[in-house]
Enzyme design. Structure first.
Site, PDB file in Angstrom:
ATOM      1  N   CYS A  83      15.006  13.600 -22.354  1.00 55.26           N
ATOM      2  CA  CYS A  83      15.574  14.391 -21.257  1.00 55.26           C
ATOM      3  C   CYS A  83      16.998  13.959 -20.934  1.00 55.26           C
ATOM      4  CB  CYS A  83      14.683  14.283 -20.033  1.00 55.26           C
ATOM      5  SG  CYS A  83      12.940  14.349 -20.428  1.00 55.26           S
ATOM      6  N   SER A 205       9.397  19.569 -12.112  1.00 54.48           N
ATOM      7  CA  SER A 205      10.453  20.465 -12.574  1.00 54.48           C
ATOM      8  C   SER A 205       9.821  21.487 -13.525  1.00 54.48           C
ATOM      9  CB  SER A 205      11.561  19.677 -13.261  1.00 54.48           C
ATOM     10  OG  SER A 205      11.039  18.892 -14.309  1.00 54.48           O
ATOM     11  N   ILE A 207       9.537  24.717 -16.529  1.00 56.16           N
ATOM     12  CA  ILE A 207       9.878  25.047 -17.924  1.00 56.16           C
ATOM     13  C   ILE A 207      11.051  26.028 -17.858  1.00 56.16           C
ATOM     14  CG2 ILE A 207       9.037  26.124 -20.040  1.00 56.16           C
ATOM     15  CD1 ILE A 207       7.584  23.528 -19.395  1.00 56.16           C
ATOM     16  N   HIS A 330      15.110  23.035 -15.528  1.00 55.15           N
ATOM     17  CA  HIS A 330      15.253  21.835 -16.369  1.00 55.15           C
ATOM     18  C   HIS A 330      15.111  22.187 -17.840  1.00 55.15           C
ATOM     19  CE1 HIS A 330      15.173  17.833 -17.809  1.00 55.15           C
ATOM     20  NE2 HIS A 330      13.904  17.541 -17.638  1.00 55.15           N
TER      21      HIS A 330
END
Lengths: 382, 129
Positions: A83, A205, A207, A330
């Site tokens: 990430c 958060s 998709i 995100h």
């Protein structure tokens, strides 16, 4: 080492972009950034993406993206740090410009997440595949285990934890690129479906499909391209253990403190100099711990402070003016770049209704895994 | 991920709880060439007894497709009595009985099966004691 500035930015809207593939999204963001900077040709680029292979069966992003953003011939590199891939792309571009190797470097990030049905298994590749994911733990599950220990140790309540997504959604209402720009009530959070106890859907958060790109150049050339450059004052990066169970203290994200301290040292600044911070709120608990590791609050106090309004306009520091990962969205590889774009908007006075007043310094914090890697940037208004 | 070599090379850890005890005292269940804390490269192989304590846990309600059939299920971070840290499912229990500080024992269990004719994957899970 040369000073480095941002001279242009571009991003797609974040959301479910059914009509755009990974190349389309990246090309849209990159072309917008080049147009914004007024550059027709770049010297080099980096593309951050966590798992284009598993999400879209597409690797070799250097060639693909050069081809589709109209820059065939220039050197490019796909960088990956889960990430924190986007932040890593910006850091790589910074280093290339600072070193004098190249002048005009694009740093972008992208993730196409909605094309696969089982995204959970892809995200779990950021954890230890053989010793965590194999035994059934999901990514929300890892942060849930952090949250459980933190709540017990510091007495953080479920209602206080819910104030993190509530605040971030409130901020996102003023962000036209946000995926979910609407407000949440306490009930919306507490009644949302359980994902990994104690974390509910509204702690997590989403998709997201999306891409983001920035153009960097030496600070002494920035005025050739724009009246409003923003300086990248410092970078800080660090790694931590791959497996959560190897964190000595499960309530801490040491990697964030390491990266943050390195950035503060490079900048010669301290937390009290920073007006706003874009943090990696992949899960509500993450924002609380990160705000502590970066020195904005004492350990064990950030949850209560945010619940009391210290993380929003008029408080101690504005945390996630963009809406954060939770409300802005995100798209994993794009996130770290989008954080830098938000800091650019804020420090160049282009943040509109979500403008943080009189901001001189802003920070971004992008994190991989359950504290396995972290990239921090400090940006400066000129 | 039908990759038999990938599972085969983990057999000592997953079936016999083989771990490494470095001369620094650090104990690692996965094989390591070096203790990431002390830098030591000197270790002996040990087999964990399998008893330990839950440091944290969660109940997974949304799982990947592989594990979706078994939700909700508990997963815990466990410190074994020797001091090794591992992540494992907690099985054969009422999920309400899983607590921080609960004593557990690691047992040999089926983890996954890859369809009707694929590999059956085994490993360790924890039971409350």
């Amino acid at each position: 080492m040369r000073d480095v500035a941002i001279i242009g930015v571009g991003m797609t809207k974040f959301g479910e972009l059914w009509e755009q593939g990974i190349r389309d999204m990246f090309a849209e963001a990159a072309i917008k950034a080049m147009d914004d900077a007024g550059v027709k040709k770049i010297d080099s680029f980096y593309v951050g993406a966590m798992s284009s292979g598993l999400y879209t069966y597409q690797e070799h992003l250097s060639s693909l993206m050069a081809d589709y953003m109209g820059q065939i011939g220039v050197p490019g590199l796909h960088v990956e740090s889960a990430c924190a891939s986007g932040g890593s792309a910006v850091r790589s571009a910074f280093i290339e410009v600072a070193s004098g190797i190249s002048d005009i470097v694009l740093a972008g990030g992208v993730e196409k997440m909605w094309d696969v049905e089982d995204g959970t298994i892809v995200l779990a590749t950021a954890a230890d595949q053989e010793y965590e994911a194999y035994n059934g733990v999901t990514f929300p599950g890892l942060y849930a285990m952090i949250a459980r220990v933190y709540m017990e140790k510091y007495g953080l309540t479920r209602e206080e934890l819910a104030q993190v997504p509530i605040k971030n959604h409130k901020h996102s209402v003023n962000n036209p690129n946000a995926q979910y720009p609407f407000e949440l009530s306490l009930n919306d959070v507490l009644k949302s479906s359980m994902v990994a106890d104690p974390l509910r859907l509204m702690d997590c958060s989403p998709i997201t499909d999306g891409a983001a790109a920035v153009i960097l150049c030496p600070l002494d050339r920035a005025k050739e391209f724009t009246d409003k450059p923003v300086r990248i004052r410092a970078i800080g990066a660090a790694t931590g253990p791959i497996a959560l169970h190897d964190h000595k203290d499960l309530t801490r994200l040491d990697v964030v403190k390491l990266a943050g301290d390195r950035a503060y040292k490079m900048a010669g600044l301290s937390p009290s100099d920073i007006s706003f911070v874009e943090v990696h709120d992949c899960f509500s608990i993450a924002e609380i711990i990160v705000a502590e590791e970066l020195g904005f609050f004492e350990y064990g106090t950030a949850g209560k402070a945010i619940a009391e309004g210290q993380g929003t306009y008029g408080g101690k520091i504005v945390i996630n003016p963009s809406g954060g990962l939770k409300a802005k969205g995100h798209p994993v590889g794009a996130t770290g770049v989008a954080q830098v774009i938000e800091a650019y908007y804020q420090l160049s006075g282009k943040a509109g209704a979500r403008q943080v007043p009189n901001a001189k310094f802003g920070m971004t914090q992008n994190m991989g895994g359950s504290g396995g890697s972290c990239i921090v940037h400090i940006l400066e208004a000129l | 991920m039908a990759d038999s070599a990938r599972y085969h090379r983990e057999r000592f850890h997953r079936y016999a709880l083989e771990a490494q005890k470095f001369d620094s005292g650090f104990i690692s269940l996965p094989n390591r060439y070096i203790d990431p804390h002390s830098g030591s490269r000197t270790y002996e192989k040990i087999n964990l007894k399998g008893t330990g304590t839950i440091l944290s846990y969660t109940i997974i309600y949304i799982a990947s497709d592989q594990f979706a059939h078994t939700t909700p299920y508990p997963v815990a971070i466990i410190e074994t009595d020797e001091g090794a840290r591992i992540t494992a499912m907690v099985t054969d229990c009422d999920i309400n009985d899983v607590k921080i500080g609960a004593r557990v024992e690691l047992v040999f269990r089926k983890i996954l099966e890859e369809g009707e004719s694929g590999i059956i994957n085994y490993g360790y899970k924890a039971v409350l004691i």
